[in-house]
Design a protein around this motif. Sequence first.
Motif, mmCIF file in Angstrom:
data_model
loop_
_atom_site.group_PDB
_atom_site.id
_atom_site.type_symbol
_atom_site.label_atom_id
_atom_site.label_comp_id
_atom_site.label_asym_id
_atom_site.label_seq_id
_atom_site.Cartn_x
_atom_site.Cartn_y
_atom_site.Cartn_z
ATOM 1 N N PRO A 68 4.406 -5.918 12.121
ATOM 2 C CA PRO A 68 5.657 -5.608 11.416
ATOM 3 C C PRO A 68 5.413 -4.786 10.159
ATOM 4 O O PRO A 68 4.352 -4.881 9.534
ATOM 5 N N ILE A 69 6.423 -3.996 9.810
ATOM 6 C CA ILE A 69 6.358 -3.144 8.625
ATOM 7 C C ILE A 69 7.360 -3.658 7.601
ATOM 8 O O ILE A 69 8.565 -3.674 7.841
ATOM 9 N N TYR A 70 6.834 -4.108 6.445
ATOM 10 C CA TYR A 70 7.679 -4.500 5.311
ATOM 11 C C TYR A 70 7.706 -3.322 4.339
ATOM 12 O O TYR A 70 6.646 -2.836 3.941
ATOM 13 N N ASN A 95 -4.966 6.548 8.785
ATOM 14 C CA ASN A 95 -5.873 5.535 8.262
ATOM 15 C C ASN A 95 -5.130 4.224 8.035
ATOM 16 O O ASN A 95 -5.646 3.141 8.338
ATOM 17 N N ILE A 96 -3.907 4.312 7.520
ATOM 18 C CA ILE A 96 -3.098 3.110 7.295
ATOM 19 C C ILE A 96 -2.786 2.427 8.626
ATOM 20 O O ILE A 96 -2.873 1.198 8.757
ATOM 21 N N ALA A 97 -2.420 3.211 9.624
ATOM 22 C CA ALA A 97 -2.105 2.641 10.937
ATOM 23 C C ALA A 97 -3.310 1.925 11.533
ATOM 24 O O ALA A 97 -3.197 0.797 12.039
ATOM 25 N N LEU A 98 -4.477 2.562 11.484
ATOM 26 C CA LEU A 98 -5.673 1.960 12.071
ATOM 27 C C LEU A 98 -6.129 0.740 11.278
ATOM 28 O O LEU A 98 -6.567 -0.262 11.851
ATOM 29 N N ALA A 99 -6.013 0.799 9.946
ATOM 30 C CA ALA A 99 -6.390 -0.354 9.121
ATOM 31 C C ALA A 99 -5.521 -1.559 9.456
ATOM 32 O O ALA A 99 -6.009 -2.695 9.538
ATOM 33 N N THR A 155 0.838 -1.186 0.000
ATOM 34 C CA THR A 155 0.000 0.000 0.000
ATOM 35 C C THR A 155 0.878 1.242 0.000
ATOM 36 O O THR A 155 2.107 1.159 -0.027
ATOM 37 N N ASP A 156 0.245 2.409 0.036
ATOM 38 C CA ASP A 156 0.974 3.665 0.213
ATOM 39 C C ASP A 156 0.162 4.559 1.137
ATOM 40 O O ASP A 156 -1.021 4.305 1.380
ATOM 41 N N ALA A 157 0.805 5.580 1.659
ATOM 42 C CA ALA A 157 0.109 6.527 2.544
ATOM 43 C C ALA A 157 -0.055 7.881 1.852
ATOM 44 O O ALA A 157 -0.037 8.931 2.498
ATOM 45 N N ILE A 158 -0.217 7.818 0.518
ATOM 46 C CA ILE A 158 -0.506 9.034 -0.247
ATOM 47 C C ILE A 158 -2.004 9.105 -0.528
ATOM 48 O O ILE A 158 -2.643 10.128 -0.309
ATOM 49 N N ILE A 205 4.332 -1.519 2.778
ATOM 50 C CA ILE A 205 4.122 -0.130 2.361
ATOM 51 C C ILE A 205 5.286 0.378 1.512
ATOM 52 O O ILE A 205 6.436 0.028 1.748
ATOM 53 N N GLY A 206 4.954 1.188 0.512
ATOM 54 C CA GLY A 206 5.948 1.831 -0.326
ATOM 55 C C GLY A 206 5.694 3.322 -0.407
ATOM 56 O O GLY A 206 4.778 3.848 0.240
ATOM 57 N N ALA A 207 6.486 3.996 -1.228
ATOM 58 C CA ALA A 207 6.366 5.450 -1.358
ATOM 59 C C ALA A 207 5.292 5.857 -2.354
ATOM 60 O O ALA A 207 5.022 7.043 -2.523
#
Length: 361
Positions: free
Chosen positions: A172-174, A86-90, A77-80, A106-108
């Motif tokens: 974990p964050i990949y 929203n990403i954190a809660l999801a 996913t991305d946080a743009i 997650i990517g850029a």
Amino acid sequence: MLKFGIQNGLNVARAGLSEDQILTACLLADRVGYDSIWYMDHSNVPQWAKATVLDPWVMLSAIAATTQNVELGTCVTDAIRRHPSNIALATITLDRISKGRGTLGIGAGEAQNLKEFNISFDNPVSKWEEQLQVIKLLYESSPEHRVNFKGKYYELSEACLQAKSIRKPRPPIYMASGGQRTLQLTGKYGDGWLPIGYTPELFEDHANAIRKSMKENNRTQEEQDDFQYALDIDVYFSEDAEESWAKMKEAVKVSLFKPEVLRVHNLKQIEGFDFKKYFTEYSMSNQDWIVKMREGATTIPDSIARSSVAVGTPEDVIPVFERFMKAGVNHFVIRFWGSNYFGSIDKFASKVMPHLKGNTR
């Protein structure tokens, strides 16, 4: 520990599998011994008009209800398009629904998901670093522990989430990274790395860059030892490997056409090709970029391109995975291509996984 997962990515979208078929495939993967299931996050794939593209968070929640053992994550996913909160809660919600199996990939971001929707793609790497900082802060937040952040792109003022993950200290964050700056950030913030379109030589080169960054950023020995060096890899089972390779080699070369591949393999840069524009403006609906990309990709030798994918019988596939294992991969995320998706999932589990896992003992 060597891990294997399946990716519900462009392969599944192009096949047009229904939601029920996808869930059945995931149930099969869970039962036959895979360790993880991943779902791509694209808004569309306009090069394939008949493809079905679904929301990853909704699908992962459904997969969580269907499976019992596999880890579940976005790839990636991305946080743009969504705010980091929203990403954190999801991610926390997915972890709770799955009883501790949630993962954030997650990517850029990429132009394909942004350009046609008029979403700004300025300074993506700088924004990505702040997004990661915000997500990590919010993982630790609660009404009793509100958090603040003031960056160039994001701000939090006494903010909190009101749900805690089951996985500790957090899911974990990949991180999906492939340039020197993003690799450095992966070593600084990540629990895993999840690239796509790699040769064994490039993977080893970039894994070393991540290890260097982890040491420079004083990551603990436990963090370094537990780090997941994953790889999103394509598998195409076929009784005639040569015939299958001939059909797919152009697409494989296009996926490898990037500066770091050219550098590691000492290939000549394509004169006049602007890679920065390519990564920030390229969209699958832009025919001019598709033509330029294909022209440049033809310069990659077959031997290099073929080392990045696994094609043929299980006996043909095994050596490709062994080369990547020697390069440092400890978690394979597999996109199965071909007409028999369910059969490929089962064949790999029964014919390939036991051999590879036996070699790690």
